[in-house]
Design an enzyme around this catalytic site. Structure first.
Site, PDB file in Angstrom:
ATOM      1  CG  ASP A  48      -1.984  -1.050   1.186  1.00 36.76           C
ATOM      2  OD1 ASP A  48      -2.328  -1.487   0.074  1.00 36.76           O
ATOM      3  OD2 ASP A  48      -2.478  -1.437   2.258  1.00 36.76           O
ATOM      4  CE1 TYR A  76       3.877  -6.790   4.597  1.00 38.33           C
ATOM      5  CE2 TYR A  76       3.396  -9.036   5.305  1.00 38.33           C
ATOM      6  CZ  TYR A  76       3.448  -8.082   4.314  1.00 38.33           C
ATOM      7  OH  TYR A  76       3.063  -8.407   3.031  1.00 38.33           O
ATOM      8  CG  ASP A  90      -4.992   2.341   5.479  1.00 37.93           C
ATOM      9  OD1 ASP A  90      -5.908   3.191   5.412  1.00 37.93           O
ATOM     10  OD2 ASP A  90      -4.405   1.897   4.466  1.00 37.93           O
ATOM     11  NE  ARG A 182      -5.107  -2.172   3.669  1.00 38.96           N
ATOM     12  CZ  ARG A 182      -6.040  -2.008   2.727  1.00 38.96           C
ATOM     13  NH1 ARG A 182      -7.017  -1.130   2.915  1.00 38.96           N
ATOM     14  NH2 ARG A 182      -5.996  -2.689   1.604  1.00 38.96           N
TER      15      ARG A 182
END
Length: 301
Positions: A48, A76, A90, A182
């Protein structure tokens, strides 16, 4: 990690880009196309715009290898903010709900995390690029249309809180390809009954590609020899077996015929990456009836 290109100097290989904040993965692809002067560049799994870190690009003929790097394990570092829910899960979305989360402690969050580890079903965010009826979900959502989301099976290997700064905390996530971080942030917030969203994300690893080995766009754009940053299949795809072909077998495979050497074990699903005796990447082979057959040929690509 060393450079790699085919003998005819056509750019071929992978790039480990340290994606900056605020631009799309396609923006990165466009910039790299200009650097190399070719159109044949693609990404192996998007990030993203608000996310940073490891973005794998396939350059030249290596675009035909994207599926092999795309589905490797990802790691992550996610920042989750509790007490607020947004439309996109988000920081880009509109706030839909706010609740007091000042009472939530790390001791409250830790017992919730095991619910989201292992093989789980996960609903993608409404604002995502998954398609429904030929349109991306976020396009339908922006048009005010009903968005039907199907759960997808994902695997989360581990969740570890590495920093606590209420109402935010930082979480290290090791997971399968296709996991929506997310959605994970949103689901954790729901489990705690206060809501939550993803306020920051860095991909620190994708398969063999590590953030500390990544190259910035600025460095790549300012390089006199950008091909020096290309990574070979042998370096990037160590999870797959490799085969060294004789000169005769290279000729056979390049012309669509089977290799003479036998497969160690007759496995109709076995794949192997084939190299010549002088380390040139030749093809992906597939086992059939105890022999190696060409699956994808790259010599001269």
């Amino acid at each position: 990690m060393g450079s790699y290109s085919l003998p005819d100097a056509v750019p071929f290989g992978f790039l480990n880009i340290d994606k900056p904040h605020g631009i799309t993965s396609h923006d990165v692809v466009s910039k790299v196309r200009r650097v190399f002067g070719i159109k044949k560049v693609g990404h192996a799994g998007t990030l993203d715009p608000l996310a940073t870190g490891v973005l794998i690009l396939c350059v030249g003929g290596a675009t035909r290898l994207s599926e092999y790097v795309m589905h490797q394990t990802k790691v992550y570092r996610a920042t989750v903010k509790l007490g607020v829910t947004t439309t996109t899960y988000d920081a880009e979305g509109d706030i839909t709900e706010q609740k007091d989360a000042t009472h939530i402690t790390q001791a409250d969050v830790e017992p919730v995390l095991p619910r989201f580890t292992g093989d789980i079903e996960q609903y993608p965010p409404i604002y995502s690029a998954i398609k429904q009826g030929g349109k991306k979900l976020y396009e339908l959502a922006r048009e005010g249309k009903t968005v039907e989301r199907k759960a997808r099976n994902v695997r989360i290997d581990s969740l570890d809180i590495v920093e606590w700064r209420a109402p935010e905390f930082v979480l290290d996530v090791t997971c399968s390809s296709g996991t929506y971080i997310r959605s994970l942030a949103y689901d954790i917030g729901e489990a705690l009954a206060v809501g939550g969203y993803l306020s920051g994300l860095v991909r620190t690893r994708s398969g063999q590609f590590l953030l500390e080995n990544g190259v910035t766009l600025e460095t790549l754009q300012n390089s006199d020899i950008p091909a020096n940053f290309l990574i070979s299949p042998a370096q990037a795809l160590t999870d797959y077996p490799s085969v060294i072909l004789t000169a005769n077998d290279v000729t056979e495979i390049v012309h669509g015929r089977r290799a003479t050497q036998a497969v160690p074990e007759d496995d109709s699903d076995a794949l192997a990456f084939a190299y010549s005796e002088n380390d040139e990447f030749i093809a992906i082979l597939k086992a059939r009836h105890g022999k190696w057959y060409p699956h994808k040929v790259f010599s001269g690509a």
